[in-house]
Write a protein that holds these residues in place. Structure first.
Motif: not given
Length: 42
Positions: A3-4, A8-10, A36-42
């Motif tokens: 996710t980290a 970097v790219f998103a 985790r990818l779809v629910t993690t907030e940046s």
């Protein structure tokens, strides 16, 4: 973590598109990563 790395790219105005195929063959850890990818907030 992945996710980290993807952060970097998103970003706002620069989405990352992932093509997911054959999800019916996914195991539990893969599904957890996707969750985790779809629910993690940046």
């Amino acid at each position: 973590m992945l996710t980290a790395f993807l952060r970097v790219f998103a970003g706002e105005g620069h989405p990352v598109v992932l093509f997911l195929d054959d999800l019916q063959w996914s195991d539990a850890p893969t599904l957890e990563l996707l969750r985790r990818l779809v629910t993690t907030e940046s």
